[in-house]
Design a protein around this motif. Structure first.
Motif: not given
Length: 155
Positions: A38-53, A59-63
């Motif tokens: 859960v992160d309102g900054v797209d780049f941060c959310r994608l980086v965190e999801q990428g690490f977890l993947r 993973t799933q992400g919401v903003n």
């Protein structure tokens, strides 16, 4: 670009003064784990999801916090939720409180670029488990992932 190491043993102490550094190769999950970021900054959310993947999680992400609460209320289940403290619509503290009020027992990690003792205490009081500087580091996440996977390591 990360330095290339001739063997897995050399990377542990490279540039750390003897302190243990983690890499993507330090974890192999035995079980299927899922995470919500859960992160309102797209780049941060994608980086965190990428690490977890890269560690093997689905993973799933919401903003925003409201979207996270709606997702949990709809029955979605996660082993791990990473929540930024500064979110649009509903902040991370309120999001955490509402997720816990829904009965969710998964591990919740709060992250913030601006970390202080008062912030950590407020997050833990809201029902969070771990509070970390953003971006959350492998040194914080890998032991949590091992715990969730049933790998109780002494790292």
């Amino acid at each position: 670009m990360a330095p290339a190491f001739p063997s897995g043993d050399d990377r542990a102490d490279f540039g750390t003064g003897g302190h243990r550094q983690f890499s993507f190769h330090d974890i192999v999950l035995r079980n299927r784990l899922t995470a919500l970021v859960v992160d309102g900054v797209d780049f941060c959310r994608l980086v965190e999801q990428g690490f977890l993947r890269s560690c093997g999680l689905e993973t799933q992400g919401v903003n925003n916090g409201d979207a996270a609460v709606e997702l949990i209320a709809s029955g979605a289940k996660f082993d791990l939720i990473i929540i930024d403290m500064f979110l649009p619509v509903m902040d991370g503290l309120e999001t955490t409180r509402r997720i816990r009020a829904l009965g969710e027992r998964c591990k919740i990690v709060g992250v913030s670029a601006y970390i202080g003792e008062n912030d950590r205490e407020a997050f833990l009081a809201a029902g969070g488990d771990v509070f970390s500087e953003k971006p959350v580091s492998p040194e914080v996440l890998i032991p949590i992932l091992r715990e969730l996977d049933g790998q109780y390591s002494n790292i």
